[in-house]
Write a protein that holds these residues in place. Structure first.
Motif, PDB file in Angstrom:
ATOM      1  N   SER A 172       0.837  -1.197   0.000  1.00 51.66           N
ATOM      2  CA  SER A 172       0.000   0.000   0.000  1.00 51.66           C
ATOM      3  C   SER A 172       0.875   1.251   0.000  1.00 51.66           C
TER       4      SER A 172
ATOM      5  N   ALA B  72       3.918   1.381  -1.149  1.00 51.73           N
ATOM      6  CA  ALA B  72       4.586   1.438  -2.453  1.00 51.73           C
ATOM      7  C   ALA B  72       3.678   2.112  -3.476  1.00 51.73           C
ATOM      8  N   SER B  73       2.397   1.768  -3.412  1.00 52.86           N
ATOM      9  CA  SER B  73       1.429   2.358  -4.325  1.00 52.86           C
ATOM     10  C   SER B  73       1.366   3.873  -4.125  1.00 52.86           C
TER      11      SER B  73
ATOM     12  N   SER C  46       4.701   5.608  -5.193  1.00 49.90           N
ATOM     13  CA  SER C  46       4.909   5.687  -6.640  1.00 49.90           C
ATOM     14  C   SER C  46       3.984   6.743  -7.252  1.00 49.90           C
ATOM     15  N   SER C  47       2.763   6.856  -6.729  1.00 49.76           N
ATOM     16  CA  SER C  47       1.857   7.892  -7.241  1.00 49.76           C
ATOM     17  C   SER C  47       2.393   9.290  -6.949  1.00 49.76           C
TER      18      SER C  47
ATOM     19  N   TYR D 193       5.387  10.016  -9.105  1.00 49.43           N
ATOM     20  CA  TYR D 193       4.961  10.313 -10.466  1.00 49.43           C
ATOM     21  C   TYR D 193       4.387  11.729 -10.552  1.00 49.43           C
TER      22      TYR D 193
ATOM     23  N   LEU E 188      -3.822  14.451  -7.744  1.00 50.14           N
ATOM     24  CA  LEU E 188      -3.292  13.091  -7.746  1.00 50.14           C
ATOM     25  C   LEU E 188      -2.780  12.711  -6.352  1.00 50.14           C
TER      26      LEU E 188
ATOM     27  N   ARG F  75      -5.665  12.047  -4.000  1.00 56.50           N
ATOM     28  CA  ARG F  75      -6.322  10.761  -4.224  1.00 56.50           C
ATOM     29  C   ARG F  75      -5.438   9.607  -3.738  1.00 56.50           C
ATOM     30  N   ALA F  76      -4.120   9.752  -3.955  1.00 57.43           N
ATOM     31  CA  ALA F  76      -3.204   8.710  -3.478  1.00 57.43           C
ATOM     32  C   ALA F  76      -3.258   8.617  -1.958  1.00 57.43           C
TER      33      ALA F  76
ATOM     34  N   ASP G 222      -6.474   2.194   3.291  1.00 55.99           N
ATOM     35  CA  ASP G 222      -5.756   0.952   3.584  1.00 55.99           C
ATOM     36  C   ASP G 222      -5.286   0.928   5.033  1.00 55.99           C
TER      37      ASP G 222
END
Lengths: 597, 190
Positions: free
Chosen positions: A249, A251-252, A255-256, A259, A297, A300-301, A308
């Motif tokens: 979670s 990592a997700s 990475s967002s 980015y 973004l 939302r991330a 989570d």
């Protein structure tokens, strides 16, 4: 498939025959209460007990409530299943492992609810079955009442409560009291029952508990042990599952964010690369748009990460109260039920892990037993953000010794008595490190006085080296029964304090050999020391440090997860009263040794 | 009811009763080469590999293939490499938890490569299908047999649409033994 419910969660019921069953580590008495739309009883007759009161559709069993939804009167909107321990000899739910409610509908198990996080409560609303838009559902309630059944019933509008409470007490205390299930073998709690409800230490009892399996046949004992082991294995798997989900979670999320940051940089660079566009209306609008996209973004991330984290925190909260002592924190009530294990425990807890994004989500860090790698407790750890500077190096060193003592006590308690023997090396402290192990007395679990001089260290290292070499040779040649009798082949735990004080090149090389080879043949090593102190040995020690799992006495972010290699912050679990609980635990271990031999 | 998709067709991944799909599986199947005739033992096994690439806008950010079976975030899981196509049903699967795909990932492209370089003319009964993993129901199927002299195929794309996801059947032949060699060809479908 059964659903593990968490507090507040609800689930539709597939059939109109519903059974709610309770299992607990001590006797509990169930009381069912019929409620109307206002969450109140219509009158006192809506309270149902064993041998007391009756209503169409509801049957009380010793540890289950059976409900036929089709037979319930229309005015009944919900059936609340409550439980009390008053009269059982245990004075609060917090003194025993979390009770579990199991819901079966139409003969199929649909849900279980582990009612954790209970402390001084003596009664609780466990689960409710309720109408929702014409359909019946079950909800995990888990609301505890310190004031017991009396207060619980008062809240529901029951007038004459004393006879109900007395009946529950009588049923629990009497010979017809609720039997326990085999899976949750009873653990007598006389000491806990005598404690006032507000002294929370699980170590308040004075003696180790009798084996929970006493009085069983061998076959029963074996089955109970196997079931207990499977349960711990499931919990251990669950810990790793939560750990992996938390790592992924994060990592997700990372990475967002990464980015989004890169995209913002690129888009701003495009706009700013054109000097004319920098201050033009269109250029400013493009910058604003790029920043808005970035913000959107990242938000939302973050929302995904928070969702989570909430889920995983709930899972941890539910898991913690179920953990057996060796996997639980020092302040866990599970310690009150400690008894010497018959087999080596699956794992022990080293502390907690968390990431900076979610400091409140703490994952238990557990170490599989018997441990294969040595442990290095870094007394020169610098911690996070200059933590060691504000605390002072002396305090960090003191905490390192404390962490070593508590971990060793935990390990001794996780092995069958006599299966793990302790050797202490402490030249710097002149043997003071053996102080916390005084309660072991003449049990033989602490082998000899601590080694405090170079010759004593040399002698001890030679003995342990012999043992490793002989065991290794015997295993390689398949001749394990030809081993010399004078060597003790129970597992040995060597704890070196103040390393490398008192060591020379030769004993350092031997220590390295024990760390690298010993784990496989039952010689385990814990080293307490700082890298700076050992600088004079030069690169000779690098392989030693690398071969051990490093733990820090103050929080530090140096533990990598195996999936995405985030740096997790390790926080040791140190008892609030220093080594006091260690003393108590060791006295329990010692009296088990006395009783068992 | 399953849809037999044709090239270029788009499919909205909504459940039949409304609501969005949460867990889908991209299954890939093919048959082992038939050993025929006297020198049948010279026939080589066909090793097809299913892969997928995750894109944020137009940038590749992660890939899941036999060498990296799980995306770092855990949302995409490859069930493992099958070297011969032996066994019925899906030989390789990639499971996508749509609810857990990182928010910046907007497109996921699925590819099939023939690792030993045989062309799709030599492959028998190859198909790709998308399954609602929560109930096992097949949503769409897409047959590969009768392929050309290419050794790779860009199969399909999952992409964000509003709050949900859609699938688009691509079915473009390409050449490349691993997905990395396909990257230029993938760019055309973003």
């Amino acid at each position: 498939m059964t659903t593990e419910l968490v507090r507040g969660q609800n689930l539709p019921l597939p059939a109109s025959q519903v059974v709610v069953e309770m299992t607990a580590q001590c006797p509990v008495e169930l009381v069912a209460v019929l409620l109307d739309a206002d969450l109140k009883v219509r009158d006192d007759a809506d309270v149902l007990q064993r041998d007391g009161g009756s209503a169409p559709g509801v049957t009380l069993r010793p540890r289950a409530v059976e409900v036929d939804l089709t037979a319930l009167p229309d005015a009944v909107e919900r059936v609340m299943v409550t439980a009390t321990i008053e009269g059982s000899g245990v004075d609060r739910f917090g003194a025993v492992a979390a009770p579990v409610a199991t819901v079966t509908s139409g003969g199929t198990p649909v849900a279980t609810f582990t009612i954790g996080d209970l402390h001084t409560e003596r009664a609780l609303q466990a689960v409710e079955i309720y109408r929702r838009q014409g359909a019946w559902k079950v909800r995990a309630v888990g609301q505890g009442y310190e004031g017991g059944l009396d207060v619980l019933l008062r809240d529901m509008g029951v007038q004459l409560r004393a006879p109900i409470v007395d009946r529950a007490r009588t049923l629990l205390a009497g010979p017809g009291g609720a039997p326990h299930t085999a899976a949750n073998a009873p653990t007598p709690q006389p000491a806990a029952a005598e404690q006032p409800a507000d002294t929370a230490s699980p170590f308040a009892g004075s003696a180790p508990r009798p084996q929970p399996t006493a009085g069983m046949s061998d076959a029963q004992r074996e089955a109970a042990a196997l079931e207990a082991r499977r349960r711990v294995e499931r919990l251990y798997e669950q810990v790793w599952g939560i750990f992996e989900d938390a790592a992924r979670s994060a990592a997700s999320y990372r990475s967002s964010v990464e980015y989004a940051d890169n995209r913002l940089d690129n888009e701003l660079a495009d706009v700013l690369g054109d000097p004319a566009a920098r201050t033009s209306q269109a250029g400013l609008a493009a910058q604003d748009a790029a920043r808005a996209k970035h913000r959107d973004l990242v938000e939302r991330a973050r929302a995904g990460l928070d969702k989570d984290a909430a889920q995983l925190s709930a899972e941890v909260a539910q898991l913690e109260p179920q953990l057996p002592p060796e996997l639980a924190r020092w302040d866990s009530p599970a310690w009150a039920a400690w008894s010497a294990p018959e087999d080596v425990a699956l794992a022990v807890r080293l502390g907690d892990l968390h990431l900076p994004e979610n400091p409140q989500l703490r994952i238990p860090m557990v170490l599989r037993l018997p441990m294969e790698r040595g442990l290095w407790i870094d007394s020169g750890a610098t911690g996070l953000d200059g933590d060691s500077v504000s605390r002072g190096p002396e305090q960090v060193r003191a905490r390192a010794s404390e962490l070593a003592a508590t971990l060793v006590a935990r390990m001794l308690s996780a092995f069958p008595v006599g299966d793990l023997k302790l050797h202490i090396v402490d030249p710097e402290g002149k043997g003071a490190a053996a102080g916390p192990f005084a309660p072991l007395g003449a049990t033989g679990l602490l082998v000899g006085p601590p080694a405090t001089t170079a010759p004593e260290i040399t002698a001890l290292m030679s003995r342990l080296m012999d043992r490793v070499e002989l065991a290794r040779m015997a295993i390689e040649s398949g001749a394990t029964d030809a081993l010399p009798e004078h060597i003790d082949f129970s597992r040995q735990l060597l704890v070196v304090h103040g390393f490398p004080y008192g060591f020379d090149d030769r004993t350092v090389t031997q220590l390295r050999h024990l760390v690298e080879e010993g784990g496989r043949v039952g010689v385990h090593v814990i080293v307490v020391g700082g890298r700076e102190d050992a600088a004079s040995f030069g690169p000779l020690l690098d392989p030693l440090w690398r071969a051990m799992l490093r733990l820090t006495p103050i929080p530090e972010d140096h533990i990598a997860d195996p999936w995405v290699h985030h740096s997790w912050t390790y926080t040791p679990d140190l008892p609030s009263d220093g080594t006091g609980v260690t003393q108590t635990l060791l006295s329990w271990v010692a009296s088990s040794a006395a009783g068992g031999s | 009811m399953s849809v037999n998709m044709v090239k270029g067709q788009r499919l909205s991944l909504e459940k039949q009763g409304g609501g969005q799909l949460t867990l889908v599986r991209m299954g890939l199947g093919w048959d082992a080469v038939k050993k025929k005739g006297l020198f049948g033992s010279r026939e080589r096994d066909i090793d097809l590999d299913a892969s997928c690439v995750l894109f944020a806008d137009q940038q590749p950010v992660d890939a899941v293939y036999f060498g990296h079976l799980r995306s770092d975030d855990g949302s995409v899981q490859h069930t493992g490499d099958n070297l011969t196509g032996a066994g019925d049903g899906d030989d390789e699967s990639i499971i996508v938890d749509l609810t857990r795909v990182p928010v910046h990932v907007t497109q996921i492209i699925f590819t099939v490569n023939s690792f030993q370089g045989q062309t799709f003319q030599e492959v028998e009964n190859a198909f790709c299908r998308i399954v609602d993993e929560t109930n096992g129901q097949e949503l769409a199927r897409y047959t590969l047999s009768g392929g050309g002299p290419n050794n790779a195929q860009i199969m399909a794309k999952l992409y964000r649409h509003g709050d949900g996801w859609k699938m688009s059947a691509i079915g473009e032949p390409a050449n490349g033994r691993t997905f990395t060699e396909l990257m230029p060809a993938l760019a055309a479908h973003l």
